[in-house]
Design an enzyme around this catalytic site. Sequence first.
Site, PDB file in Angstrom:
ATOM      1  N   ASN A   1       8.864 112.934 -49.150  1.00  0.00           N
ATOM      2  CA  ASN A   1       9.641 112.291 -48.080  1.00  0.00           C
ATOM      3  C   ASN A   1      11.107 112.608 -48.347  1.00  0.00           C
ATOM      4  OD1 ASN A   1      10.935 110.592 -46.326  1.00  0.00           O
ATOM      5  ND2 ASN A   1       9.863 108.733 -46.973  1.00  0.00           N
TER       6      ASN A   1
ATOM      7  N   GLU B   1       2.502 104.142 -46.321  1.00  0.00           N
ATOM      8  CA  GLU B   1       2.703 105.377 -45.551  1.00  0.00           C
ATOM      9  C   GLU B   1       2.269 106.604 -46.344  1.00  0.00           C
ATOM     10  OE1 GLU B   1       6.681 104.699 -43.139  1.00  0.00           O
ATOM     11  OE2 GLU B   1       6.493 103.349 -44.835  1.00  0.00           O
TER      12      GLU B   1
ATOM     13  N   ARG C   1       6.466 113.852 -44.931  1.00  0.00           N
ATOM     14  CA  ARG C   1       6.850 112.949 -43.864  1.00  0.00           C
ATOM     15  C   ARG C   1       7.926 113.648 -43.040  1.00  0.00           C
ATOM     16  NH1 ARG C   1      11.117 108.191 -43.804  1.00  0.00           N
ATOM     17  NH2 ARG C   1      10.731 107.488 -41.695  1.00  0.00           N
TER      18      ARG C   1
ATOM     19  N   ARG D   1      21.582  97.824 -38.739  1.00  0.00           N
ATOM     20  CA  ARG D   1      21.608  98.300 -37.341  1.00  0.00           C
ATOM     21  C   ARG D   1      21.505  97.106 -36.401  1.00  0.00           C
ATOM     22  NH1 ARG D   1      16.823 102.005 -38.410  1.00  0.00           N
ATOM     23  NH2 ARG D   1      17.684 103.505 -39.887  1.00  0.00           N
TER      24      ARG D   1
ATOM     25  N   HIS E   1       8.416 104.814 -37.374  1.00  0.00           N
ATOM     26  CA  HIS E   1       7.524 104.047 -38.265  1.00  0.00           C
ATOM     27  C   HIS E   1       6.055 104.209 -37.886  1.00  0.00           C
ATOM     28  CE1 HIS E   1      11.012 100.993 -39.060  1.00  0.00           C
ATOM     29  NE2 HIS E   1      10.975 101.902 -40.016  1.00  0.00           N
TER      30      HIS E   1
END
Length: 402
Positions: free
Chosen positions: A11, A386, A92, A242, A181
């Site tokens: 990743n 993941e 990923r 965010r 996601h």
Amino acid sequence: MPDSSRVLVLNSGSSSLKFALLDPHSGEQYLSGIGEALGSSEPLLSWRSPGQKHSRQLDGGAAHAVVIELLVRELLEETSLAQGALIAVGHRVVHGGERFARSALIDQQVIDTIAECADLAPLHNPPGLLGIHAAINAFPELPQVAVFDTAFHQTLPRHAYLYALPYSLYRDQRIRRYGMHGSSHRFVSERAADLLGKPLQETNLISAHLGNGASLTAVKNGESVDTSMGLTPLEGLVMGTRCGDVDAGLLMHLGDALGFSLEKIGCLLNRESGLLGISELSNDCRELERAAAEGHDGARLALEIFCYRLAKYIAAYTVPLQRIDALVFTGGIGENSAFVRQAVLCQLQHLGYQLDNHRNQSTRFGAEGRISKDGTAAALVIPTNEEWIIARDAASLVERGD
Ligand code: ADP
């Protein structure tokens, strides 16, 4: 495929590279780690193998290729990996645009398409490609597989993915909602269906991935039909730094009335807002919970806004789903914060959710299970994984050979 098969999962971020070596069937991890501050004067590599933790300072300027080379030379040997057991490298990749609705074996065409999608994810796809090129150099004989964050959401219907903007922006510039996601929402959906004892294709869920980034997905009959992130990961829920949804008119106001540059606006919305911006203290949910308990008003307000926005989004997803088999919490906050789960479910009692306090308090640190009372609407906690989804996809593509 041999029973002892392993997949290396990578990743790649702009200055980091996370890696994990795992069994794609059982999900067991043999090695995991991260190279951080890559390209800087003091890059650091840390990794763990069962029962052991290590770290090592790398030479100044060392980047993704150096970490992968070390992996090949030293770390994989440490796990006494049998020759031939490593069957694939899974990557990923954040943005697959509309081209990838599932994972793909990497060839030149796939690399070109990931590069074409880079304008949609300028911070994410270029480092993803760096990792892919470095892994191809290090393991030229191994199949490489790309697993896209956006792929799970390619089932969104048009009315959910289009913005109410001039249609030409979608037709000509591919401006639409893509969602992120996806691997996490997919993993917890499959696990939730197992826990509910239902086929995934007949299961309706709301999946709340709450980490530093946060997104909510409505899953109908096993497919994503709406999700809170949009063209970029900025839309939707309140996150660590965010802002999530804001009035688009705010951007003109910041530019025209306050003279902010686009760069400054981007930084404000992505890095200085959310839990951090409201609390003026931290983006870390744990720290905010502690401060709120001690009476810090900003921390209390940040958590209140976070939970209210989340509850409102969950209620909104009753529209596409109508019937909900379970609400699932995952990600660092979803898996660990009994406080957030309680504050959210308290606002959803009209939908039949009744928290079981004991279950809620005791479900954390990697545990999974139901946190609502029996006989009331099901709310579950499911730790995400993941890496396992990436390893599984890589193994099954290699197995099928397509
Ligand atoms: P990322 O999106 O970076 O992968 P994670 O999924 O690791 O993020 O989630 C990080 C968030 O999880 C942080 O806000 C952190 O405070 C929160 N978190 C982790 N453990 C706890 C805990 N025990 N209680 C409350 N929040 C927690």
